[in-house]
Design an enzyme around this catalytic site. Sequence first.
Site, PDB file in Angstrom:
ATOM      1  CG  ASP A   1      10.798  17.488 -20.293  1.00  0.00           C
ATOM      2  OD1 ASP A   1      10.256  18.604 -20.233  1.00  0.00           O
ATOM      3  OD2 ASP A   1      10.178  16.424 -20.176  1.00  0.00           O
TER       4      ASP A   1
ATOM      5  CD  GLU B   1      10.085  21.142 -17.430  1.00  0.00           C
ATOM      6  OE1 GLU B   1       9.066  21.694 -17.834  1.00  0.00           O
ATOM      7  OE2 GLU B   1      10.237  19.919 -17.485  1.00  0.00           O
TER       8      GLU B   1
END
Length: 689
Positions: free
Chosen positions: A351, A406
């Site tokens: 992330d 990401e």
Amino acid sequence: SQIMDSGDGLKETSQIMVPELNKFIEIDPYIENFSPDIKRRYEMFVKTKARIEAAETMDKFSQSYDHFGVKARSDGSIHCKEWVPGVKAVYLRGTFNNWEKWGYKYEQSEHGKWKLVLPPKADGSCMIEHLSELMLIIQTHDDQYLERISPWAPYVKQSDNHGTYKWIFWNPPTEQVYHFKHQRPEKPKSPRIYEAHVGIASSEPKIASYKHFTEKVLPRIKELGYNCIQLMAIMEHAYYASFGYQVTSYFGASSRYGTPTELKELIDTAHGMGLYVLLDVVHSHACKNVLDGLNMFNGTDACFFHSGSRGSHNLWDSRLFNYSEWEVLRFLISNLRWYMEEYKFDGFRFDGVTSMIYHDHAISRGFSGDYHEYFGLQMDLESLVYLTLANDVIKTFNPNAITIAEDVSGMPGMCRPIKEGGIGFDYRLAMAIPDQWIKILKESKDEDWDMSHIFHTLTNRRHGEPCIAYAESHDQALVGDKSLAFWLMDKEMYTNMSELTHLTPIIDRGIALHKMIRLLTHGLGGEGYLNFIGNEFGHPEWLDFPRAGNNSSYHYARRQFNLVDDQMLRYKFLYHFDAAMQNTESKYGWLSAPQAYVSRKHSGDKVMVFERAGVLFLFNFHSIQSFTGYRVGVQNPGKYRIVLDSDEPKFGGHDRNDKSVCFFTEEMHFDGRNHSMLVYLPCRCAMIM
Ligand SMILES: *[C@@H]1O[C@H](CO)[C@@H](O)[C@H](O)[C@H]1NC(C)=O
Ligand SMILES: *[C@@H]1O[C@H](CO)[C@@H](O)[C@H](O)[C@H]1NC(C)=O
Ligand SMILES: *[C@@H]1O[C@H](CO)[C@@H](O)[C@H](O)[C@H]1NC(C)=O
Ligand SMILES: *[C@@H]1O[C@H](CO)[C@@H](O)[C@H](O)[C@H]1NC(C)=O
Ligand SMILES: CC(=O)N[C@H]1CO[C@H](CO)[C@@H](O)[C@@H]1O
Ligand SMILES: CC(=O)N[C@H]1CO[C@H](CO)[C@@H](O)[C@@H]1O
């Protein structure tokens, strides 16, 4: 102590070469201008790794969870170790010593480490009981006494489901230790990823459990034809409404949904069904909680994080790791290995990568494709080296692991091998695609959809760097935004989804476009596909977790699978289509085939035609115009028949295509293809032949 040096390493640059940089340059000649930057980050990676290998070997370093924290040994003794730099003393207390403050003092060891050994009791059992509560007391030099949870604690729990988390000793008796039954499945060539959150996975307004997921949700995922699950919000986060993105205990699998054993059972059961399981890992930042988080661990804002302004992310209100600190690297790298070894996760979705890799966290700036936006002084070398090292370790200990970044910026080389000067990820999320769909649905009338523009967004990705395509993920489902189904059908979803009601134009259009948008994204947008739990059947409304601002309501923190199970409702059509789409991919494998050849993108006709993996994709987005005898180009001559048709009645369509009909090619050059044929293209319909 410092493990990475970015500064004076430059002088030695000539010593270490990127072994296959030429391959990267072959794919992207622009890279050559920035090869000093690439060499620099590669060199820093090589040196950092070499330091770890020399000092402790990467194998041991990455398994530091074996001796950090509080660990029971088979002889009944308990070995404790913590890194708490610059303090006077460290104590362990808990139920086991009736919370006496001065009971058990750690001995100071080198480099800010503290050690303690608790001998077995007279009967050979552990001094600390399974599930009893523990606490670290840290005495600072100015005699403050800090109450802390070990950063390595594998189990933490809230008492009565609120308040500060407590550290609970996890040491189940032998007969309760989980033994994995299934091997890891084969690595999927075409990842079809089901992004899921255990807590919201039931239709009831509550936190659903690991057990519920194992029993009720895994079979659905399997039936739908996904081959990969991506689990969010596993690492313990004190604030449920953070959606798992404000982690407090990195080694603790969230106790909200059950025990570590139950998570193991979930993963093992998924493996038995042939499903890969990926973990959404948040190493980009950390929750700023002090009592149950990592913040202010030794009483200062440093320790795990950068001190001062570099250590805070203003938008996210969270702390930023200091990746150049030896013990931070140990902690994070071991964290990855922990989830691979202890829980058998098959890979990770990292992330917040974009925020990590630029000093300004790319806050309030875009990426136009100008390479100066990626390289130079704004590049955060330490973070890039951390990510490279993480990929290297993950692949060393499981060569079949899948890693996903990401990264919205498109940093060149993110998904190229490390030896070429890349960061070593397998995929990046194609984050521009969902944004485009929302924008179109918000702003464009159907007659204004621009096929060339849609084509461009779906294919505009770095050559040689695989992408995971998606029409929507959890981001679009969150409160403040709406799912595609809700954009399309809005309020009518409350009143007009029953088959007993007349099919209104809004529902008709919504059902048709929901399927078409997904299939187009699937076929053209990447080398993998992702769906967020519930969106496969057009889950209405948005996601909102219980919090003060909504009266602590679970009303929007659930997925209403009851809607798809209700045979009277039209959600089942979208569900069946999603399953057919995944299973058709499984048969033909377009995700793992080279990029599609788009022979037609006609904004007037609203038609898009492309070929990939030997199948022909046909889309007619026109709202009213169907085309008879419409010529389309194909590369392979022969006989074509329909293998997936969004217009089938079981998908909520109008049954306008005759599946028994075959189409024959002619030797007529058309749309840049050597052969062509005449087909029937009903309006608002997509087909694969
Ligand atoms: C806390 O940790 C930081 C970073 O490792 C260190 O610089 C500092 O000396 C430690 N202790 C105190 C009391 O500042
Ligand atoms: C990060 O950690 C290193 C090594 O301990 C230290 O030298 C450096 O000052 C830290 N950086 C910040 C901004 O705290
Ligand atoms: C908030 O929740 C409580 C308990 O469920 C309920 O009694 C109250 O009416 C709710 N208030 C609002 C404004 O929804
Ligand atoms: C298409 O036809 C041309 C000649 O018309 C030929 O040169 C070319 O090789 C053909 N392409 C393929 C892929 O068969
Ligand atoms: C046919 C039918 O039931 N139509 C309903 C669709 O929803 C609107 C309100 O959202 C109703 O007014 C219609 O009667
Ligand atoms: C029950 C409740 O108060 N729900 C509210 C939660 O917050 C959302 C948006 O912030 C509101 O729309 C809900 O009504």
